[in-house]
Design a protein around this motif. Sequence first.
Motif, PDB file in Angstrom:
ATOM      1  N   PHE A  33       0.849  -1.192   0.000  1.00  0.00           N
ATOM      2  CA  PHE A  33       0.000   0.000   0.000  1.00  0.00           C
ATOM      3  C   PHE A  33       0.882   1.240   0.000  1.00  0.00           C
ATOM      4  CE2 PHE A  33      -2.026   3.266   2.703  1.00  0.00           C
ATOM      5  CZ  PHE A  33      -3.201   3.481   2.004  1.00  0.00           C
ATOM      6  N   LEU A  34       0.598   2.180  -0.896  1.00  0.00           N
ATOM      7  CA  LEU A  34       1.290   3.468  -0.944  1.00  0.00           C
ATOM      8  C   LEU A  34       0.226   4.560  -0.957  1.00  0.00           C
ATOM      9  CD1 LEU A  34       3.370   2.053  -3.706  1.00  0.00           C
ATOM     10  CD2 LEU A  34       4.577   3.386  -2.011  1.00  0.00           C
ATOM     11  N   ASP A  35       0.315   5.478  -0.020  1.00  0.00           N
ATOM     12  CA  ASP A  35      -0.623   6.595   0.085  1.00  0.00           C
ATOM     13  C   ASP A  35       0.180   7.879  -0.054  1.00  0.00           C
ATOM     14  OD1 ASP A  35      -2.930   8.094   0.591  1.00  0.00           O
ATOM     15  OD2 ASP A  35      -2.705   7.938   2.763  1.00  0.00           O
ATOM     16  N   PHE A  36      -0.164   8.696  -1.061  1.00  0.00           N
ATOM     17  CA  PHE A  36       0.568   9.934  -1.347  1.00  0.00           C
ATOM     18  C   PHE A  36      -0.320  11.146  -1.122  1.00  0.00           C
ATOM     19  CE2 PHE A  36       2.454   6.723  -4.168  1.00  0.00           C
ATOM     20  CZ  PHE A  36       3.803   6.871  -3.899  1.00  0.00           C
ATOM     21  N   TRP A  37       0.269  12.239  -0.610  1.00  0.00           N
ATOM     22  CA  TRP A  37      -0.414  13.531  -0.562  1.00  0.00           C
ATOM     23  C   TRP A  37       0.632  14.630  -0.593  1.00  0.00           C
ATOM     24  CZ3 TRP A  37       0.393  10.500   3.603  1.00  0.00           C
ATOM     25  CH2 TRP A  37       0.827  11.080   4.792  1.00  0.00           C
ATOM     26  N   GLN A  38       0.237  15.783  -1.148  1.00  0.00           N
ATOM     27  CA  GLN A  38       1.211  16.847  -1.355  1.00  0.00           C
ATOM     28  C   GLN A  38       0.528  18.177  -1.588  1.00  0.00           C
ATOM     29  OE1 GLN A  38       2.411  15.187  -5.401  1.00  0.00           O
ATOM     30  NE2 GLN A  38       2.498  17.403  -5.749  1.00  0.00           N
ATOM     31  N   ALA A  39       1.345  19.235  -1.536  1.00  0.00           N
ATOM     32  CA  ALA A  39       0.890  20.573  -1.905  1.00  0.00           C
ATOM     33  C   ALA A  39       0.894  20.685  -3.431  1.00  0.00           C
ATOM     34  CB  ALA A  39       1.827  21.628  -1.308  1.00  0.00           C
ATOM     35  N   ASP A  40       0.162  21.667  -3.941  1.00  0.00           N
ATOM     36  CA  ASP A  40       0.178  21.918  -5.385  1.00  0.00           C
ATOM     37  C   ASP A  40       1.454  22.669  -5.764  1.00  0.00           C
ATOM     38  OD1 ASP A  40      -0.241  24.645  -4.774  1.00  0.00           O
ATOM     39  OD2 ASP A  40      -2.330  24.615  -5.387  1.00  0.00           O
ATOM     40  N   SER A  41       1.556  23.071  -7.010  1.00  0.00           N
ATOM     41  CA  SER A  41       2.777  23.725  -7.486  1.00  0.00           C
ATOM     42  C   SER A  41       3.024  25.084  -6.839  1.00  0.00           C
ATOM     43  CB  SER A  41       2.729  23.877  -9.009  1.00  0.00           C
ATOM     44  OG  SER A  41       1.652  24.715  -9.389  1.00  0.00           O
ATOM     45  N   GLN A  42       2.001  25.631  -6.184  1.00  0.00           N
ATOM     46  CA  GLN A  42       2.146  26.917  -5.490  1.00  0.00           C
ATOM     47  C   GLN A  42       2.379  26.736  -3.986  1.00  0.00           C
ATOM     48  OE1 GLN A  42       2.222  29.736  -7.446  1.00  0.00           O
ATOM     49  NE2 GLN A  42       2.204  28.109  -8.981  1.00  0.00           N
ATOM     50  N   GLY A  43       2.470  25.477  -3.529  1.00  0.00           N
ATOM     51  CA  GLY A  43       2.711  25.208  -2.116  1.00  0.00           C
ATOM     52  C   GLY A  43       1.451  25.195  -1.273  1.00  0.00           C
ATOM     53  N   VAL A  44       0.289  24.993  -1.906  1.00  0.00           N
ATOM     54  CA  VAL A  44      -0.994  25.021  -1.199  1.00  0.00           C
ATOM     55  C   VAL A  44      -1.562  23.598  -1.127  1.00  0.00           C
ATOM     56  CG1 VAL A  44      -3.349  25.927  -1.221  1.00  0.00           C
ATOM     57  CG2 VAL A  44      -1.440  27.370  -1.977  1.00  0.00           C
ATOM     58  N   TYR A  45      -1.984  23.197   0.076  1.00  0.00           N
ATOM     59  CA  TYR A  45      -2.632  21.904   0.281  1.00  0.00           C
ATOM     60  C   TYR A  45      -4.138  22.057   0.166  1.00  0.00           C
ATOM     61  CZ  TYR A  45       1.547  19.650   2.151  1.00  0.00           C
ATOM     62  OH  TYR A  45       2.795  19.112   2.306  1.00  0.00           O
ATOM     63  N   ASP A  46      -4.790  21.035  -0.355  1.00  0.00           N
ATOM     64  CA  ASP A  46      -6.244  20.958  -0.337  1.00  0.00           C
ATOM     65  C   ASP A  46      -6.610  20.281   0.981  1.00  0.00           C
ATOM     66  OD1 ASP A  46      -8.928  20.438  -0.588  1.00  0.00           O
ATOM     67  OD2 ASP A  46      -8.748  19.222  -2.395  1.00  0.00           O
ATOM     68  N   ASN A  47      -7.074  21.063   1.949  1.00  0.00           N
ATOM     69  CA  ASN A  47      -7.420  20.520   3.269  1.00  0.00           C
ATOM     70  C   ASN A  47      -8.898  20.210   3.417  1.00  0.00           C
ATOM     71  OD1 ASN A  47      -4.778  20.516   4.381  1.00  0.00           O
ATOM     72  ND2 ASN A  47      -4.915  22.728   4.596  1.00  0.00           N
ATOM     73  N   THR A  48      -9.659  20.313   2.329  1.00  0.00           N
ATOM     74  CA  THR A  48     -11.091  20.021   2.398  1.00  0.00           C
ATOM     75  C   THR A  48     -11.500  18.902   1.455  1.00  0.00           C
ATOM     76  OG1 THR A  48     -11.605  21.725   0.761  1.00  0.00           O
ATOM     77  CG2 THR A  48     -11.645  22.383   3.077  1.00  0.00           C
ATOM     78  N   GLY A  49     -10.655  18.548   0.504  1.00  0.00           N
ATOM     79  CA  GLY A  49     -10.997  17.525  -0.477  1.00  0.00           C
ATOM     80  C   GLY A  49      -9.850  16.563  -0.689  1.00  0.00           C
ATOM     81  N   PHE A  50      -9.739  16.073  -1.916  1.00  0.00           N
ATOM     82  CA  PHE A  50      -8.740  15.047  -2.210  1.00  0.00           C
ATOM     83  C   PHE A  50      -7.827  15.422  -3.375  1.00  0.00           C
ATOM     84  CE2 PHE A  50     -12.211  12.931  -0.053  1.00  0.00           C
ATOM     85  CZ  PHE A  50     -11.516  12.284   0.953  1.00  0.00           C
TER      86      PHE A  50
END
Length: 135
Positions: A33-50
């Motif tokens: 199992f591999l679970d990835f998450w990251q900020a977008d290209s501007q350094g912003v995380y989506d903290n409400t969705g996926f």
Amino acid sequence: ERTSLVEANMPGKRLRLTGFVLDQNCQPVAGAFLDFWQADSQGVYDNTGFTLRGHQFTAADGSFILETVVPGEYPGRTEHIHVKVQAPGGEMLTSQLFFPGKNANESDRIFNEQLLVSILQDSYSMIAEFTFIVP
């Protein structure tokens, strides 16, 4: 479950992250199992969705491929991708992957040189690889 975190019209440099999950004897781990998450290209995380979040499982040879964008910096942190890795029936490893040659690596308090991806190509898009060793 998905191998691509890229959505339509998403800005940023494309990144293909490839690699393997191996056990401590360097044998491939199928179905890890591999679970990835990251900020977008501007350094912003989506903290409400996926957005820029997803998981997948390794192939029979322990390989994985993730299509995403190169994450941007945000205050106090260098570019990085969060990841959780777990062999079937094994313990969960939570870590981050970093990019070589970034100025902010030196000032990031969590940066670890052992977690640098290897850059195979860096032009319009980037191809990088990393091998995880799990217990």
